[in-house]
Design a protein around this motif. Structure first.
Motif, PDB file in Angstrom:
ATOM      1  N   LYS A  51       0.830  -1.206   0.000  1.00  0.00           N
ATOM      2  CA  LYS A  51       0.000   0.000   0.000  1.00  0.00           C
ATOM      3  C   LYS A  51       0.862   1.252   0.000  1.00  0.00           C
ATOM      4  N   ARG A  52       1.913   1.231   0.778  1.00  0.00           N
ATOM      5  CA  ARG A  52       2.807   2.384   0.848  1.00  0.00           C
ATOM      6  C   ARG A  52       3.432   2.685  -0.508  1.00  0.00           C
ATOM      7  N   LEU A  53       3.798   1.647  -1.234  1.00  0.00           N
ATOM      8  CA  LEU A  53       4.448   1.843  -2.529  1.00  0.00           C
ATOM      9  C   LEU A  53       3.497   2.401  -3.574  1.00  0.00           C
ATOM     10  N   GLU A  54       2.208   2.133  -3.436  1.00  0.00           N
ATOM     11  CA  GLU A  54       1.241   2.600  -4.437  1.00  0.00           C
ATOM     12  C   GLU A  54       1.149   4.120  -4.464  1.00  0.00           C
ATOM     13  N   GLY A  55       1.534   4.753  -3.355  1.00  0.00           N
ATOM     14  CA  GLY A  55       1.502   6.216  -3.337  1.00  0.00           C
ATOM     15  C   GLY A  55       2.870   6.848  -3.426  1.00  0.00           C
ATOM     16  N   ALA A  56       3.873   6.043  -3.753  1.00  0.00           N
ATOM     17  CA  ALA A  56       5.250   6.540  -3.763  1.00  0.00           C
ATOM     18  C   ALA A  56       5.765   6.723  -5.186  1.00  0.00           C
ATOM     19  N   LYS A  57       6.788   7.565  -5.326  1.00  0.00           N
ATOM     20  CA  LYS A  57       7.442   7.771  -6.607  1.00  0.00           C
ATOM     21  C   LYS A  57       8.660   6.857  -6.713  1.00  0.00           C
ATOM     22  N   ILE A  58       8.738   6.127  -7.806  1.00  0.00           N
ATOM     23  CA  ILE A  58       9.814   5.151  -7.983  1.00  0.00           C
ATOM     24  C   ILE A  58      11.186   5.810  -7.868  1.00  0.00           C
ATOM     25  N   GLU A  59      11.337   6.983  -8.468  1.00  0.00           N
ATOM     26  CA  GLU A  59      12.642   7.632  -8.494  1.00  0.00           C
ATOM     27  C   GLU A  59      13.105   8.108  -7.113  1.00  0.00           C
ATOM     28  N   GLU A  60      12.188   8.185  -6.158  1.00  0.00           N
ATOM     29  CA  GLU A  60      12.546   8.648  -4.815  1.00  0.00           C
ATOM     30  C   GLU A  60      12.911   7.503  -3.869  1.00  0.00           C
ATOM     31  N   LEU A  61      12.663   6.273  -4.300  1.00  0.00           N
ATOM     32  CA  LEU A  61      12.950   5.110  -3.461  1.00  0.00           C
ATOM     33  C   LEU A  61      13.905   4.173  -4.206  1.00  0.00           C
ATOM     34  N   PRO A  62      15.168   4.105  -3.802  1.00  0.00           N
ATOM     35  CA  PRO A  62      16.149   3.291  -4.541  1.00  0.00           C
ATOM     36  C   PRO A  62      15.846   1.794  -4.552  1.00  0.00           C
ATOM     37  N   LEU A  63      15.021   1.337  -3.589  1.00  0.00           N
ATOM     38  CA  LEU A  63      14.663  -0.087  -3.550  1.00  0.00           C
ATOM     39  C   LEU A  63      13.154  -0.280  -3.750  1.00  0.00           C
ATOM     40  N   TYR A  64      12.549   0.591  -4.491  1.00  0.00           N
ATOM     41  CA  TYR A  64      11.106   0.521  -4.729  1.00  0.00           C
ATOM     42  C   TYR A  64      10.699  -0.870  -5.225  1.00  0.00           C
ATOM     43  N   GLY A  65       9.893  -1.569  -4.412  1.00  0.00           N
ATOM     44  CA  GLY A  65       9.336  -2.856  -4.822  1.00  0.00           C
ATOM     45  C   GLY A  65      10.324  -3.991  -4.919  1.00  0.00           C
ATOM     46  N   ILE A  66      11.486  -3.864  -4.296  1.00  0.00           N
ATOM     47  CA  ILE A  66      12.508  -4.919  -4.374  1.00  0.00           C
ATOM     48  C   ILE A  66      12.276  -5.916  -3.240  1.00  0.00           C
ATOM     49  N   PRO A  67      11.977  -7.179  -3.559  1.00  0.00           N
ATOM     50  CA  PRO A  67      11.689  -8.185  -2.519  1.00  0.00           C
ATOM     51  C   PRO A  67      12.969  -8.718  -1.882  1.00  0.00           C
ATOM     52  N   PHE A  68      12.924  -8.922  -0.565  1.00  0.00           N
ATOM     53  CA  PHE A  68      14.093  -9.455   0.113  1.00  0.00           C
ATOM     54  C   PHE A  68      13.698 -10.397   1.239  1.00  0.00           C
ATOM     55  N   ALA A  69      14.670 -11.206   1.652  1.00  0.00           N
ATOM     56  CA  ALA A  69      14.474 -12.184   2.728  1.00  0.00           C
ATOM     57  C   ALA A  69      15.372 -11.815   3.901  1.00  0.00           C
ATOM     58  N   ILE A  70      14.962 -12.241   5.095  1.00  0.00           N
ATOM     59  CA  ILE A  70      15.657 -11.879   6.328  1.00  0.00           C
ATOM     60  C   ILE A  70      15.968 -13.146   7.110  1.00  0.00           C
ATOM     61  N   LYS A  71      17.221 -13.362   7.405  1.00  0.00           N
ATOM     62  CA  LYS A  71      17.614 -14.492   8.245  1.00  0.00           C
ATOM     63  C   LYS A  71      16.894 -14.403   9.588  1.00  0.00           C
ATOM     64  N   ASP A  72      16.419 -15.531  10.086  1.00  0.00           N
ATOM     65  CA  ASP A  72      15.549 -15.481  11.253  1.00  0.00           C
ATOM     66  C   ASP A  72      16.287 -15.377  12.587  1.00  0.00           C
ATOM     67  N   ASN A  73      17.395 -14.649  12.562  1.00  0.00           N
ATOM     68  CA  ASN A  73      17.980 -14.135  13.801  1.00  0.00           C
ATOM     69  C   ASN A  73      18.076 -12.612  13.729  1.00  0.00           C
ATOM     70  N   ILE A  74      17.347 -12.033  12.756  1.00  0.00           N
ATOM     71  CA  ILE A  74      17.295 -10.585  12.539  1.00  0.00           C
ATOM     72  C   ILE A  74      15.830 -10.170  12.648  1.00  0.00           C
ATOM     73  N   ASP A  75      15.542  -9.156  13.426  1.00  0.00           N
ATOM     74  CA  ASP A  75      14.160  -8.790  13.742  1.00  0.00           C
ATOM     75  C   ASP A  75      13.436  -8.094  12.594  1.00  0.00           C
ATOM     76  N   LEU A  76      12.177  -8.484  12.405  1.00  0.00           N
ATOM     77  CA  LEU A  76      11.207  -7.790  11.572  1.00  0.00           C
ATOM     78  C   LEU A  76       9.987  -7.538  12.450  1.00  0.00           C
ATOM     79  N   ALA A  77       9.624  -6.288  12.625  1.00  0.00           N
ATOM     80  CA  ALA A  77       8.573  -5.906  13.566  1.00  0.00           C
ATOM     81  C   ALA A  77       7.286  -6.694  13.333  1.00  0.00           C
ATOM     82  N   GLY A  78       6.754  -7.255  14.421  1.00  0.00           N
ATOM     83  CA  GLY A  78       5.488  -7.963  14.368  1.00  0.00           C
ATOM     84  C   GLY A  78       5.564  -9.391  13.886  1.00  0.00           C
TER      85      GLY A  78
END
Length: 445
Positions: A51-78
């Motif tokens: 939802k956040r990306l739908e209102g954002a400008k691609i040129e202002e976000l260097p990682l716009y829509g780039i999917p990534f994974a997080i090792k499960d000893n690194i926190d992701l809120a919630g």
């Protein structure tokens, strides 16, 4: 699936982040028999990011829509953090500092990846969530501890992933899955929100398919975190590549391939590629690096692993896998005198290493001397894991920066990898060299 190609697709209107996420979730379903993930975000959990990306400008976000994974000893809120130990699990209110920076830049977290329990291992087989299989041949190990992080990138389920690296966990899986593995200078990437293995040595690491992606991500993640007591600022003046390039390699007597003749041949070919781009190669006495490596588990630093897990280990030792418990429990009996004796020895090795490094722009080694099947590691877990750390265990103890790179394939299709390393804060120099080197790989032309 690189940052550049996805941004081009978004800018042209050929793709949207929402459509890409749907495609990736369908692709993940094809790999359910490989325990790459401990947790994947559901539609409701992904929605705020989309939802956040739908209102954002691609040129202002260097990682716009780039999917990534997080090792499960690194926190992701919630989202639960387990460190591959269900009884240790907790749900953080805040994401790790580096995760916050990536999401602010427009990246989409897809899930939390499998790992060797408490990041203790280089094999990827030490998890109650299952053994993560190699992305090329499932009979072989993926490498660890950042097993799922590497495999998720290799199978193009994400564009990049976060791992950690204390003894080689951000480089060994890169070598085994044909990836770029960035092991930054200690403290350059914040470890706030990371479950410690050895807190004084831990680094957040990166897995990508290209050095260009690694350079983009490095610039975003190398942000000083004042709340991390181990954080360090990159000096304003850092070393750059100069000609002629001078590369150090271990003396033949110091090289170890554990009977893997193909690995030896591929390493020699990698050295030849560096010579082709104008490098002067010199054999270096590798002894101080090897002596430092031996301190990691024989010395007192294993006590840091014990400190990080002490409460659960004392209360519920059965929560740990046997091999993990055996390794970590050694730390209980390390004394202050053990530490200082080892610290004095390490300072001497560091001084010797400095003398080696001052004559070269960087050192070149195999990332590992060989690779093993899952069955081989299960039958001999400690010794084979130790073998895999031969070229990696010294790196953080000696405060070095490192970059793991693909270096060709064996006859059975399994990849071989090399590592270039230099002193602290020479990360961008290594990334620049990696870009030059990758153009010389046959598969890159």
């Amino acid at each position: 699936m690189t940052i550049q190609t996805l941004r081009q697709a978004y800018q042209s209107g050929a793709l949207t982040p929402r459509a890409l996420v749907a495609e990736l979730k369908a692709k993940m379903a094809l790999h359910v028999n490989n325990p790459i993930w401990i947790y994947t975000l559901n539609d409701a959990e992904l929605e705020p990011h989309l939802k956040r990306l739908e209102g954002a400008k691609i040129e202002e976000l260097p990682l716009y829509g780039i999917p990534f994974a997080i090792k499960d000893n690194i926190d992701l809120a919630g989202i639960p953090t387990t460190a591959a130990c269900p009884d240790f699990a907790y749900v953080p209110e805040r994401s790790a500092y580096v995760v916050e920076r990536l999401i602010e830049a427009g990246a989409i977290p897809m899930g939390k990846t499998n790992l060797d329990q408490f990041a203790t291992g280089l094999v990827g087989t030490r998890s109650p969530y299952g053994i993560c299989q190699n992305s090329i041949n499932p009979e072989y190990i993926s490498g660890g501890s950042s097993a799922g992080s590497a495999v998720s990138v290799a199978l193009e389920l994400v564009t990049f992933s976060l791992g950690t690296d204390t003894a080689g966990s951000g480089r060994v899986p890169a070598a085994f899955n044909n990836l770029i593995g960035v092991k930054p200078t200690k403290g350059v990437f914040s470890t706030s929100g990371v479950v410690p293995a050895c807190r004084s040595l831990d680094c957040v690491s990166l897995f990508t398919k290209t050095c260009a992606d690694a350079q983009t991500l490095f610039a975003i993640m190398a942000s000083f975190d004042s709340e991390d007591v181990y954080a360090r600022m990159i000096p304003t003046q850092t070393k750059t590549l100069e000609k002629p390039l001078r590369i150090g390699i271990p003396r033949k007597s110091d090289l170890q391939f554990f009977g893997d003749a193909e690995a030896q041949t591929l390493f020699e070919a990698a050295v030849a590629r560096f010579i082709k781009v104008g490098a002067v190669v010199e054999e270096i006495d590798f002894t101080p690096f090897l002596k430092a490596a031996n301190l990691l588990y024989s010395g007192p630093w294993v006590a840091e692993r014990y400190v990080a897990t002490k409460a659960l280990l004392q209360k519920s030792p059965e929560s740990f896998l046997e091999v993990t418990r055996t390794i970590i429990a050694q730390g209980e009996h390390k004394s202050a005198s053990d530490y200082f004796e080892a610290e004095y020895a390490l300072k001497a090795y560091r001084r010797e290493a400095e003398q080696c490094l001052k004559w070269v722009d960087f050192m070149l080694t195999p990332t590992t001397g060989t690779i093993y099947t899952i069955d081989e590691v299960e039958n001999n877990p400690i010794e084979l894991n130790t073998n895999l750390g031969y070229y990696t265990n010294f790196m953080n103890l000696l405060d070095l920066s490192a970059l793991a790179l693909p270096a060709g394939e064996r006859g059975n299709g399994l990849p071989f990898g090399i590592t270039i390393f230099a002193d602290a804060f020479e990360d961008t120099k290594l990334l620049s060299m990696g870009e030059i080197y990758m153009k010389e790989l046959p598969c890159q032309k």
